[in-house]
Design an enzyme around this catalytic site. Structure first.
Site, PDB file in Angstrom:
ATOM      1  NE  ARG A 105     -11.096  -0.695  -3.582  1.00 48.91           N
ATOM      2  CZ  ARG A 105     -11.140   0.220  -2.637  1.00 48.91           C
ATOM      3  NH1 ARG A 105     -10.973   1.487  -2.928  1.00 48.91           N
ATOM      4  NH2 ARG A 105     -11.349  -0.110  -1.390  1.00 48.91           N
ATOM      5  CB  THR A 109      -2.869   0.584  -9.709  1.00 49.86           C
ATOM      6  OG1 THR A 109      -3.837  -0.447 -10.007  1.00 49.86           O
ATOM      7  CG2 THR A 109      -1.490   0.113 -10.134  1.00 49.86           C
ATOM      8  CG  ASP A 201     -15.096  -4.497   2.070  1.00 52.00           C
ATOM      9  OD1 ASP A 201     -14.036  -4.446   1.449  1.00 52.00           O
ATOM     10  OD2 ASP A 201     -16.132  -5.047   1.607  1.00 52.00           O
ATOM     11  CG  ASP A 204     -15.115  -7.827   3.916  1.00 44.01           C
ATOM     12  OD1 ASP A 204     -15.232  -8.755   3.082  1.00 44.01           O
ATOM     13  OD2 ASP A 204     -14.034  -7.289   4.203  1.00 44.01           O
TER      14      ASP A 204
END
Ligand code: URA
Length: 210
Positions: A105, A109, A201, A204
Site C-alpha cells: 500500500r 495514497t 494488521d 504483523d
C-alpha cells in the site's frame, strides 16, 4: 451482472475468528488458528465444485463414486498476508497450483503497487481462488483480480477473512463477476484504513512483525 458476497457464518469459523481478533492472541496461536480457519473457508468456497463419477471397487462391491470434475484449482496469494491462509488451503487441496501477487500500500495514497507477479500457465483453464485475509479499501483486491484477469483467468473467486463495507462496494464496482467470500463484514475503516473492529494488521499478527 449480479455481484455477490457470501458470508461464511459457520459456528466454528465465527469462534476461530474471535480468537484471531483478540489482542492477547499470541503469534504462534494466531498462525495455528489461521491455518484451521483456512480449511473451513476453503470448504465453503469450494462447496459448489462440479462432480463426476468414477467406477471403483470397495471391499464389498463395485460402485460409481463421486470425484471432482472440471477445471483444476489455482490458489493465488496476495503477499504477504495471503500466505497465512494459503497453507491451510493447501492442506485441504494439496494438488492445487499456486500463484503469488506482491502488492504494497502506497502510504500516502493507499493505492496498491505491484512488486511481484508469478502465476501458473493456462489460467483460462483453471478455477482461481484469490486469497487475502483483509478486504479493507479494496485497492489491493481490485488490483490483484485485474492482474489475474489480464493473465487469462475468467473463473475467479475472492476469499478473505474480514471485509469492510467500503471495500466490498469498491470491489464489486470493478469486478461484479467475482464473488467475495468472507467470514465477517465489519463496521468500516478508520483513518489509517484499518478495518474496525477488525484484528489489526494481519501480516504483523501472523509473522510477529511490528
Ligand atoms: N490490512 C490489515 O492487515 N488490516 C486491516 O485492518 C486492513 C488492511
Amino acid at each position: 451482472m449480479q455481484s455477490a458476497t457470501v458470508l461464511i457464518d459457520h459456528p466454528l469459523v465465527q469462534h476461530k475468528l474471535t480468537v484471531l481478533r483478540k489482542q492477547e492472541t499470541s503469534t504462534s496461536k494466531f498462525r495455528g488458528v489461521l491455518r484451521e480457519i483456512a480449511l473451513l473457508l476453503t470448504y465453503e468456497v469450494t462447496r459448489d465444485l462440479p462432480l463426476t463419477t468414477v467406477r471403483i471397487q470397495t471391499p464389498i462391491k463395485e460402485m460409481d463414486a463421486p470425484k471432482l470434475d472440471g477445471k483444476k484449482l489455482c490458489f493465488v496469494s496476495v503477499l504477504r498476508a495471503g500466505n497465512g491462509l494459503l497453507e491451510g488451503m493447501l492442506d485441504l487441496v494439496p494438488s492445487a497450483r499456486v500463484g503469488h501477487v506482491g502488492l504494497y500500500r502506497e502510504p500516502d495514497t493507499l493505492e496498491a503497487k505491484e512488486y511481484y507477479f508469478k502465476v501458473p500457465s493456462h489460467l483460462d483453464q483453471r478455477r482461481v481462488i484469490i486469497v487475502d485475509p483483509m478486504l479493507a479499501t479494496g485497492h489491493s483486491a481490485v488490483s490483484a483480480v485485474t492482474r489475474i484477469k489480464q493473465a487469462g483467468a475468467t473463473d475467479i473467486r475472492f476469499l478473505c477473512l474480514l471485509a469492510a463495507p467500503e471495500g466490498i462496494r469498491a470491489f464489486h464496482q470493478t469486478h461484479p463477476d467475482v464473488t467475495v467470500y468472507t467470514a465477517a463484514v465489519d463496521q468500516g475503516l478508520n483513518e489509517k484504513a484499518y478495518i474496525v473492529p477488525g484484528l489489526g494488521d494481519a501480516g504483523d499478527r501472523m509473522f510477529g512483525t511490528k
